[in-house]
Scaffold this motif. Structure first.
Motif: not given
Length: 192
Positions: A109-110, A112, A129
């Motif tokens: 993160a951040p 995507a 993620r």
């Protein structure tokens, strides 16, 4: 027993020579003697993956599996905060793996993961993620295994490419077939 004044040399106890001979023979018996054609095929496979043969053979011997996929951490891909495009050298190296192994990415993160996939659809087959640095090991394991399960990949046939010590820890937690430092795959950063 080594104690004060011990120089760390071999033991002087009786039977040392026999024990050394026995262990040497036992270790040699563990190494399989492969037919020459099998060795040639494995050397070609290591070349196709862009790995030194010794590295490839070690991973294959310890995991019992061929390498079918690489999981790259966002740090290993040199994706800095918010970046989605890979540098030219990283993109070229991933392109060279086309058809040789599935290429997955664990993105922090951040950024995507979907944006990274969209930016290079031909270079990465899947992205998810990355576990947070503060995530418990169970959560780390579950998230990494979910990424592999989405592509029907057995963990012990996946090699993690990591750039930090915490990322290297993912290897044992998720049961990967091996862990490589990013420099083994991409070379030393800044070297041309």
């Amino acid at each position: 027993m080594s104690g004060l004044g011990h120089n760390g040399g071999p033991t002087m106890e009786a039977g040392y020579g026999f024990r050394k001979l026995a262990w040497t023979k036992a270790r040699a018996a563990l190494l399989p003697s492969l037919p020459l054609e099998v060795v040639r095929l494995r050397v070609k496979r290591a070349e196709r993956l862009g790995l030194p043969y010794r590295t490839y053979a070690t991973i294959r011997a310890t995991s019992g599996q061929d390498i079918v996929a690489f999981l790259f951490s966002g740090n290993a891909l040199d994706l800095r905060r918010g970046e989605t495009r890979l540098s030219a050298p990283v993109a070229a190296r991933l392109g060279a793996l086309d058809g040789a192994a599935t290429r997955l990415a664990a993105i922090y993160a951040p950024t995507a993961p979907e944006a990274v996939l969209a930016a290079q659809p031909d270079l990465i087959e899947g992205a998810g993620r990355a576990p947070a640095f503060t995530a418990p090991w169970r959560e780390t394991r579950d998230s990494l295994r979910a990424l592999m399960a989405g592509h029907s990949l057995p963990a012990d046939a996946v090699v993690l490419v990591a750039a930090t010590g915490i990322e290297r820890g993912w290897g044992s937690v998720a049961g990967f077939g091996g862990v490589l430092d990013r420099d083994v795959i991409f070379g030393t950063p800044g070297a041309a």
